[in-house]
Design a protein around this motif. Structure first.
Motif, PDB file in Angstrom:
ATOM      1  N   GLY A 167     -10.494  46.407-117.677  1.00 18.36           N
ATOM      2  CA  GLY A 167      -9.349  46.292-116.785  1.00 18.36           C
ATOM      3  C   GLY A 167      -9.750  46.142-115.330  1.00 18.36           C
ATOM      4  N   GLY A 168     -11.005  46.397-115.015  1.00 14.30           N
ATOM      5  CA  GLY A 168     -11.476  46.256-113.646  1.00 14.30           C
ATOM      6  C   GLY A 168     -11.937  44.831-113.377  1.00 14.30           C
ATOM      7  N   SER A 169     -12.519  44.634-112.228  1.00 13.23           N
ATOM      8  CA  SER A 169     -13.035  43.323-111.844  1.00 13.23           C
ATOM      9  C   SER A 169     -14.459  43.469-111.356  1.00 13.23           C
ATOM     10  N   VAL A 170     -15.238  42.413-111.540  1.00 16.32           N
ATOM     11  CA  VAL A 170     -16.598  42.367-111.000  1.00 16.32           C
ATOM     12  C   VAL A 170     -16.759  41.083-110.202  1.00 16.32           C
ATOM     13  N   VAL A 171     -17.646  41.116-109.245  1.00 20.34           N
ATOM     14  CA  VAL A 171     -17.968  39.929-108.464  1.00 20.34           C
ATOM     15  C   VAL A 171     -19.284  39.387-109.013  1.00 20.34           C
ATOM     16  N   ALA A 172     -19.264  38.154-109.478  1.00 26.18           N
ATOM     17  CA  ALA A 172     -20.448  37.525-110.060  1.00 26.18           C
ATOM     18  C   ALA A 172     -20.978  36.470-109.102  1.00 26.18           C
ATOM     19  N   LEU A 173     -22.241  36.592-108.757  1.00 29.32           N
ATOM     20  CA  LEU A 173     -22.923  35.612-107.916  1.00 29.32           C
ATOM     21  C   LEU A 173     -24.017  34.982-108.762  1.00 29.32           C
TER      22      LEU A 173
ATOM     23  N   GLU B 259     -23.624  28.620-121.788  1.00 29.80           N
ATOM     24  CA  GLU B 259     -24.760  29.530-121.694  1.00 29.80           C
ATOM     25  C   GLU B 259     -24.609  30.471-120.507  1.00 29.80           C
ATOM     26  N   MET B 260     -24.107  29.960-119.386  1.00 25.57           N
ATOM     27  CA  MET B 260     -23.890  30.811-118.217  1.00 25.57           C
ATOM     28  C   MET B 260     -22.825  31.864-118.502  1.00 25.57           C
ATOM     29  N   VAL B 261     -21.771  31.483-119.229  1.00 30.23           N
ATOM     30  CA  VAL B 261     -20.712  32.427-119.584  1.00 30.23           C
ATOM     31  C   VAL B 261     -21.272  33.513-120.506  1.00 30.23           C
ATOM     32  N   ASP B 262     -22.130  33.124-121.454  1.00 31.81           N
ATOM     33  CA  ASP B 262     -22.741  34.101-122.361  1.00 31.81           C
ATOM     34  C   ASP B 262     -23.603  35.099-121.602  1.00 31.81           C
TER      35      ASP B 262
END
Length: 108
Positions: free
Chosen positions: A87-93, A66-69
């Motif tokens: 192709g980029g990256s994000v920072v997930a908190l 569920e968190m991944v969704d």
């Protein structure tokens, strides 16, 4: 609160804050918490609020799927809004119980 702490340092890119309402039940009816946390982030410069679908498992025992969704939905929203690219990256908190978790996620 975590989104406000990040936005406090005024990053060059927007901070997308995802608010997940909580569904609770008393065995007779379901009650959904309000969208107030998403509205409150509108007051902070640099935060773009996003209201996710309500979750009955939004507590200390959240399922990983569920968190991944929720994270994937937020990334898709950010891509559609032009905040990130494939192709980029994000920072997930995000929070897992009482602890906060920081991940670097590649955008597909």
């Amino acid at each position: 609160a975590t989104a406000r702490l990040v936005a406090k340092y005024r990053p060059a890119i927007p901070v997308v804050a995802v608010a997940v309402p909580v569904l609770t039940s008393n065995n007779l009816n379901w009650v959904c918490s309000s969208e107030k946390p998403a509205r409150q982030t509108l007051l902070t410069r640099g935060i773009v609020p996003m209201l996710a679908e309500a979750s009955a498992a939004n507590n200390e025992t959240d399922s990983a799927d569920e968190m991944v969704d929720i994270l994937q939905t937020a990334i898709n929203h950010a891509k559609n809004a032009g905040y990130c690219r494939t192709g980029g990256s994000v920072v997930a908190l995000h929070r897992v119980g009482p602890a906060s978790l920081i991940k670097i996620v590649n955008v597909h």
